[in-house]
Design a protein around this motif. Structure first.
Motif, mmCIF file in Angstrom:
data_model
loop_
_atom_site.group_PDB
_atom_site.id
_atom_site.type_symbol
_atom_site.label_atom_id
_atom_site.label_comp_id
_atom_site.label_asym_id
_atom_site.label_seq_id
_atom_site.Cartn_x
_atom_site.Cartn_y
_atom_site.Cartn_z
ATOM 1 N N PRO A 30 0.951 -1.151 0.067
ATOM 2 C CA PRO A 30 0.001 0.141 0.020
ATOM 3 C C PRO A 30 0.811 1.174 0.037
ATOM 4 C CG PRO A 30 -0.946 -1.480 1.532
ATOM 5 C CD PRO A 30 0.280 -1.923 1.159
ATOM 6 N N ALA A 54 -6.280 -0.688 2.294
ATOM 7 C CA ALA A 54 -5.046 -0.114 2.732
ATOM 8 C C ALA A 54 -4.524 0.902 1.654
ATOM 9 C CB ALA A 54 -4.194 -0.797 3.355
ATOM 10 N N GLN A 57 -6.565 4.117 1.506
ATOM 11 C CA GLN A 57 -6.090 5.009 2.410
ATOM 12 C C GLN A 57 -4.822 5.718 2.295
ATOM 13 O OE1 GLN A 57 -6.181 1.760 5.650
ATOM 14 N NE2 GLN A 57 -8.099 2.454 6.151
#
Length: 228
Positions: A30, A54, A57
């Protein structure tokens, strides 16, 4: 930032970059996704598309452009954000738009496409992009209330042949029908010329992934050319 349907106008005629890596690859991290997304934005990407909670994010933290998020679960059938649960998780991770399977195939949770779209709109602030495989899919997705339609699954659902490059015929057909929702060209767009062709065929915006963000594939193309 909350993205509204009117706010999608900023993506007109723009490039969206899909930043994804496959499981087991060195770049499947990520943090790397966020870095790749930021690099794409420096190059001019007006939005990015990423896979995994993830990754959404980290991308949100790395860029200030809209993030299209999805969650691939499985490999066959309906696996791109296949259920309402998946979609809400992607929205809660911070995606401005949630990309879901927008075909007419049965969904794993038994909900209809409209029920899924209504649920996303009711329980989050995210917009919905339908990844379609045919003209009939696009029509059904618009009727279900999605905010964008994409040609992502053209050639992968059995309804249309898999074209060498983007399915320009499908793009033109959907664009010509005037369905009233932005059409995103996605799938097998490997050169700048093909991206331009997709736009000229009537696409609202263009997604490019592998040709920009997948070094293994790009390297393979050059190696195959040298070996020929």
């Amino acid at each position: 930032m909350i993205l509204t349907p009117d706010g999608l106008e900023a993506l007109r005629s723009q490039l969206i970059v899909s930043c994804q890596a496959y499981p087991g690859e060195p770049m499947r991290d990520p943090r790397t996704t966020g870095q790749v997304a930021a690099s794409a934005v420096i190059g001019g990407a007006a939005a990015v598309r990423v896979q995994g909670l993830a990754d959404v994010q980290f991308a949100r933290a790395a860029v200030e452009v809209p993030v299209i998020g999805l969650w691939k679960d499985g490999h066959d059938g309906v696996f791109i954000t296949p259920t309402l649960r998946h979609a809400l998780a992607v929205a809660n991770a911070g995606a401005h738009l949630v990309a879901i399977d927008g075909t007419r195939r049965p969904r794993p949770d038994g909900l209809s496409l409209k029920q899924t779209v209504d649920g996303i709109h009711a329980e989050s602030q995210a917009l919905v992009m339908a990844d379609c495989g045919s003209f009939a899919d696009a029509v059904a997705a618009v009727e279900a209330g999605v905010d964008l339609i994409g040609t992502t699954l053209a050639g992968y659902t059995g309804e249309r042949p898999k074209t060498e490059g983007p399915d320009l015929e499908l793009i033109a057909e959907i664009a010509g029908a005037g369905l009233g929702k932005p059409l995103i060209a996605e799938g097998r767009i490997h050169t700048p010329a093909q991206a331009r062709q997709a736009l000229d065929a009537g696409a609202f915006a263009v997604v490019v992934g592998t040709a920009i963000t997948h070094p293994a594939s790009i390297t393979g193309w050059f190696k195959d050319a040298l070996d020929a």
